[in-house]
Design an enzyme around this catalytic site. Structure first.
Site, PDB file in Angstrom:
ATOM      1  N   CYS A  58       0.833  -1.216   0.000  1.00 37.02           N
ATOM      2  CA  CYS A  58       0.000   0.000   0.000  1.00 37.02           C
ATOM      3  C   CYS A  58       0.871   1.272   0.000  1.00 37.02           C
ATOM      4  O   CYS A  58       1.830   1.370   0.770  1.00 37.02           O
ATOM      5  CB  CYS A  58      -0.916  -0.009   1.225  1.00 37.02           C
ATOM      6  SG  CYS A  58      -2.073   1.372   1.224  1.00 37.02           S
ATOM      7  N   CYS A  62       0.407   4.660   6.928  1.00 34.44           N
ATOM      8  CA  CYS A  62      -0.234   4.495   8.242  1.00 34.44           C
ATOM      9  C   CYS A  62       0.727   3.746   9.185  1.00 34.44           C
ATOM     10  O   CYS A  62       1.112   2.604   8.895  1.00 34.44           O
ATOM     11  CB  CYS A  62      -1.535   3.730   8.096  1.00 34.44           C
ATOM     12  SG  CYS A  62      -2.584   4.398   6.782  1.00 34.44           S
ATOM     13  N   CYS A  65       0.270  -0.065  10.285  1.00 32.32           N
ATOM     14  CA  CYS A  65      -0.239  -1.065   9.335  1.00 32.32           C
ATOM     15  C   CYS A  65       0.815  -2.013   8.764  1.00 32.32           C
ATOM     16  O   CYS A  65       1.850  -1.574   8.248  1.00 32.32           O
ATOM     17  CB  CYS A  65      -0.971  -0.363   8.198  1.00 32.32           C
ATOM     18  SG  CYS A  65      -1.874  -1.547   7.169  1.00 32.32           S
ATOM     19  N   CYS A 102     -16.928  -8.456   4.968  1.00 29.21           N
ATOM     20  CA  CYS A 102     -16.187  -7.196   4.791  1.00 29.21           C
ATOM     21  C   CYS A 102     -14.919  -7.447   3.987  1.00 29.21           C
ATOM     22  O   CYS A 102     -14.034  -8.178   4.439  1.00 29.21           O
ATOM     23  CB  CYS A 102     -15.798  -6.624   6.142  1.00 29.21           C
ATOM     24  SG  CYS A 102     -17.180  -6.462   7.256  1.00 29.21           S
ATOM     25  N   CYS A 133     -19.763  -5.362   2.878  1.00 24.55           N
ATOM     26  CA  CYS A 133     -19.005  -4.195   3.332  1.00 24.55           C
ATOM     27  C   CYS A 133     -17.686  -4.186   2.580  1.00 24.55           C
ATOM     28  O   CYS A 133     -17.128  -5.244   2.297  1.00 24.55           O
ATOM     29  CB  CYS A 133     -18.754  -4.299   4.840  1.00 24.55           C
ATOM     30  SG  CYS A 133     -17.731  -2.957   5.478  1.00 24.55           S
ATOM     31  N   CYS A 193     -19.391   2.852   8.124  1.00 25.66           N
ATOM     32  CA  CYS A 193     -18.692   2.156   9.211  1.00 25.66           C
ATOM     33  C   CYS A 193     -17.423   2.962   9.459  1.00 25.66           C
ATOM     34  O   CYS A 193     -16.550   3.028   8.586  1.00 25.66           O
ATOM     35  CB  CYS A 193     -18.345   0.732   8.786  1.00 25.66           C
ATOM     36  SG  CYS A 193     -17.284  -0.133   9.962  1.00 25.66           S
ATOM     37  N   ARG A 265     -18.314  -1.898  17.417  1.00 28.79           N
ATOM     38  CA  ARG A 265     -17.634  -3.176  17.155  1.00 28.79           C
ATOM     39  C   ARG A 265     -16.325  -3.285  17.931  1.00 28.79           C
ATOM     40  O   ARG A 265     -15.447  -2.419  17.807  1.00 28.79           O
ATOM     41  CB  ARG A 265     -17.372  -3.368  15.654  1.00 28.79           C
ATOM     42  CG  ARG A 265     -16.696  -4.726  15.397  1.00 28.79           C
ATOM     43  CD  ARG A 265     -16.590  -5.089  13.913  1.00 28.79           C
ATOM     44  NE  ARG A 265     -17.854  -4.900  13.259  1.00 28.79           N
ATOM     45  CZ  ARG A 265     -18.083  -4.004  12.315  1.00 28.79           C
ATOM     46  NH1 ARG A 265     -17.116  -3.231  11.889  1.00 28.79           N
ATOM     47  NH2 ARG A 265     -19.270  -3.891  11.786  1.00 28.79           N
TER      48      ARG A 265
END
Ligand code: SAM
Ligand code: DTB
Ligand code: SF4
Length: 323
Positions: A58, A62, A65, A102, A133, A193, A265
């Site tokens: 990616c 972040c 991550c 998801c 999702c 979400c 959640r």
């Protein structure tokens, strides 16, 4: 001694949030459970299952991550998964009681060439009778409209932390970018979400401010994932110390009180939680979890452990038509 009290004012401030957050723990939990019972069956928990449809490599940075190309995490990157494989995996998830599927991709945003496959995935999973999702990074208005038309029920896009702390964690995009995608998703009619991570070295005030941002959105997110950081070797947050479980439960309770009708959640980090900590989170108003032995790239407790936990607590999985 401060009492934990709800407020009926529409706009949340950090002061109002703090008055609730800092109340004696028993008062906070009593209020959270009261609000929870006014809006939900307290003994039912919704089950979602995750699948990484495109792993690693990616371009975003972040700091938490495993999938960021900026860090050496030892993760093997992969291409977008075949549609048929996604549908097979979703079928297996449905057999274990998951009602929502998801699908997550390690992208800054989907490319035009990816859209046909994404649409086919949504259609295929939807045809199984599951809620769908996706979490794919930033979306533009056309992409959101296409996914909505395909039958996408939810889009996950987290603000992750407070606006103030955001640049300590992510520099390749801004907090405002995040809010903009959330607006596109909301306008397209897809349910939102949106939540964040606790345990990244932030102050309690950052956690409260994150919830203030969520609770002050024009509409509350239907689903609010609260993740406990899973420290990933090779990332800047590899050495982040564990958060005090009581502090974590306070954030769950505050989320429940500030967003009374949202599903809260209990997301990443459950493998590092005791049954007792999870029980307190459910008492504080958490009513959704990810099931299965993996999240996207990391471990999750798995079916046997969760079945035993639900048995101990008398909790039943929520069925689709009662959600
Ligand atoms: N790339 C998409 C995006 O960022 O929106 C979707 C995938 S991303 C992995 C989804 C969310 O998972 C992140 O926003 C973050 O809140 C959570 N997450 C990722 N890694 C985590 C970790 N190590 N510990 C806890 N939560 C994590
Ligand atoms: C969310 O808030 N948590 C999920 C989901 N949304 C996409 C992801 C958790 C990921 C945990 C780290 C991993 O497995 O890579
Ligand atoms: Fe990429 Fe999402 Fe991981 Fe950030 S959280 S590096 S955007 S996969």
């Amino acid at each position: 001694m401060p009492e934990a009290q709800t407020t009926d004012a529409g706009i949340w401030t950090v002061e109002k949030a703090r008055a609730i957050h800092d109340a004696p723990f028993n008062n906070l939990l009593f209020l959270a459970q009261t609000v929870h019972r006014q809006n939900f069956d307290p003994n039912k928990v919704q089950l979602s299952r995750l699948l990484s449809i495109k792993t690693g490599g990616c371009p975003e940075d972040c700091g938490y991550c495993s999938q960021s190309a900026h860090y050496e995490t030892g993760l093997k990157a992969s291409k977008l998964m075949e549609v048929q494989r996604v549908v097979v995996e979703a079928t297996k998830a449905r057999e274990t009681g998951a009602t929502r599927y998801c699908m997550g991709a390690a992208w800054r945003n989907p490319k035009p060439r990816d859209m046909d496959a994404l649409v086919a995935m949504v259609e295929g999973v939807k045809a199984l009778g599951m809620e769908t999702c996706m979490t794919l990074g930033m979306l533009d208005v056309e992409q959101a409209a296409r996914l909505k038309q395909a039958g996408l029920d939810y889009y996950n896009h987290n603000i992750d932390t407070s606006e103030r702390y955001y640049s300590e964690i992510i520099n390749t995009r801004s907090f405002a970018d995040r809010i903009e995608t959330l607006e596109q998703v909301r306008q397209s009619g897809i349910k939102v979400c949106c939540g964040g991570i606790v345990g990244m070295g932030e102050d309690p005030a950052d956690r409260m401010n994150m919830l203030v941002t969520l609770a002050n959105l024009p509409e509350h997110p239907e689903s609010v994932p609260i993740n406990m950081l899973i420290p990933i070797p090779g990332t800047p947050l590899a050495g982040a110390g564990p958060i005090d479980p009581i502090d974590f439960v306070r954030i769950i309770a505050l989320a429940r009180i500030m967003m009374p009708k949202s599903y809260v959640r209990l997301s990443a980090g459950r493998t590092a939680m005791t049954d007792e900590m999870q029980a307190l989170c459910f008492f504080a108003g958490a009513n959704s979890i990810f099931v299965g032995d993996t999240l996207l790239t990391t471990d999750n407790p798995g079916e046997d452990k969760d079945t035993a936990l639900f048995q101990r607590l008398g909790i039943k999985p929520m069925e689709l038509d009662t959600q």
